[in-house]
Design an enzyme around this catalytic site. Sequence first.
Site, PDB file in Angstrom:
ATOM      1  N   ARG A  71       0.817  -1.228   0.000  1.00 27.17           N
ATOM      2  CA  ARG A  71       0.000   0.000   0.000  1.00 27.17           C
ATOM      3  C   ARG A  71       0.844   1.269   0.000  1.00 27.17           C
ATOM      4  NH1 ARG A  71      -4.036  -1.443   4.498  1.00 27.17           N
ATOM      5  NH2 ARG A  71      -2.786  -3.322   4.563  1.00 27.17           N
ATOM      6  N   GLU A 108       3.521  -9.835  14.691  1.00 25.05           N
ATOM      7  CA  GLU A 108       2.876 -10.302  15.924  1.00 25.05           C
ATOM      8  C   GLU A 108       3.103 -11.809  16.087  1.00 25.05           C
ATOM      9  OE1 GLU A 108      -1.136  -9.075  16.074  1.00 25.05           O
ATOM     10  OE2 GLU A 108      -1.470  -9.913  18.067  1.00 25.05           O
TER      11      GLU A 108
HETATM   12  P1  AMP Z   1       3.155  -1.440  11.439  1.00 20.40           P
HETATM   13  O1  AMP Z   1       4.400  -2.186  11.040  1.00 20.40           O
HETATM   14  O2  AMP Z   1       2.527  -2.025  12.659  1.00 20.40           O
HETATM   15  O3  AMP Z   1       3.404   0.041  11.583  1.00 20.40           O
HETATM   16  O4  AMP Z   1       2.081  -1.640  10.305  1.00 20.40           O
HETATM   17  C1  AMP Z   1       2.491  -1.976   9.026  1.00 20.40           C
HETATM   18  C2  AMP Z   1       1.388  -2.038   8.008  1.00 20.40           C
HETATM   19  O5  AMP Z   1       0.250  -2.687   8.479  1.00 20.40           O
HETATM   20  C3  AMP Z   1       0.960  -0.681   7.540  1.00 20.40           C
HETATM   21  O6  AMP Z   1       1.685  -0.399   6.384  1.00 20.40           O
HETATM   22  C4  AMP Z   1      -0.482  -0.843   7.218  1.00 20.40           C
HETATM   23  O7  AMP Z   1      -0.620  -1.127   5.842  1.00 20.40           O
HETATM   24  C5  AMP Z   1      -0.915  -2.057   7.984  1.00 20.40           C
HETATM   25  N1  AMP Z   1      -1.778  -1.747   9.129  1.00 20.40           N
HETATM   26  C6  AMP Z   1      -1.494  -1.946  10.429  1.00 20.40           C
HETATM   27  N2  AMP Z   1      -2.531  -1.645  11.223  1.00 20.40           N
HETATM   28  C7  AMP Z   1      -3.514  -1.227  10.384  1.00 20.40           C
HETATM   29  C8  AMP Z   1      -4.860  -0.750  10.593  1.00 20.40           C
HETATM   30  N3  AMP Z   1      -5.418  -0.672  11.809  1.00 20.40           N
HETATM   31  N4  AMP Z   1      -5.567  -0.402   9.510  1.00 20.40           N
HETATM   32  C9  AMP Z   1      -5.044  -0.489   8.267  1.00 20.40           C
HETATM   33  N5  AMP Z   1      -3.796  -0.927   8.018  1.00 20.40           N
HETATM   34  C10 AMP Z   1      -3.033  -1.286   9.049  1.00 20.40           C
END
Ligand code: AMP
Length: 183
Positions: A71, A108
């Site tokens: 994305r 996770e």
């Molecule tokens: P993070 O590594 O936890 O910062 O998240 C990585 C990816 O997970 C981001 O690029 C988002 O595309 C996706 N993501 C995580 N949480 C969400 C959420 N609540 N809603 C939409 N996309 C999410």
Amino acid sequence: MMLNAADNPAETAAILTGLIRDVPDFPKPGILFKDITPLLESPDGFRTCIAALGERVRAHGVTALVAIESRGFIFGAPLATHLGLPLIVVRKPGKLPRRTESVSYQLEYGEDRLEVHADAIVAGSRYAIIDDVLATGGTAEAVATLIARLGGIVACAAFPIELAFLSGRARLSAPVESLVVFR
Ligand code: AMP
């Protein structure tokens, strides 16, 4: 309606908030998913988003954008053409044809890996990391590690959406730019 709110952060945030749909319990129970497809389906809203992100990123004087599959590509590609900057893609394993540098990071459950062409990052150059949502910051942190390992400087990380309650920005030593912050 023409939207020209890129220079007004509060107005931009209000417009974008109206184009982000909350989807509870996706992709699994307990996650409130931020669905960006209404934003992508709004030409005026998407243009406003790219223009506003562009203003934020421009201020950091970067040499190139580094967008994260998948994305991050949606925002990184128009942002690169808007700013007239090179677009470097960070991809999932096995997708890039030339020599790559890769980084593993914790999910996770389990582990994932991201790759970039080793010659795409130039030592001493300044990069902006681009993704759609800053959640825990684990993905952006991994990409920052990748850039730093190749000698690049992470000048900023920019996201249309930040989930501040997950404290992702604390994991990044670079400045974080986001347009809509959910607390
Ligand atoms: P993070 O590594 O936890 O910062 O998240 C990585 C990816 O997970 C981001 O690029 C988002 O595309 C996706 N993501 C995580 N949480 C969400 C959420 N609540 N809603 C939409 N996309 C999410």
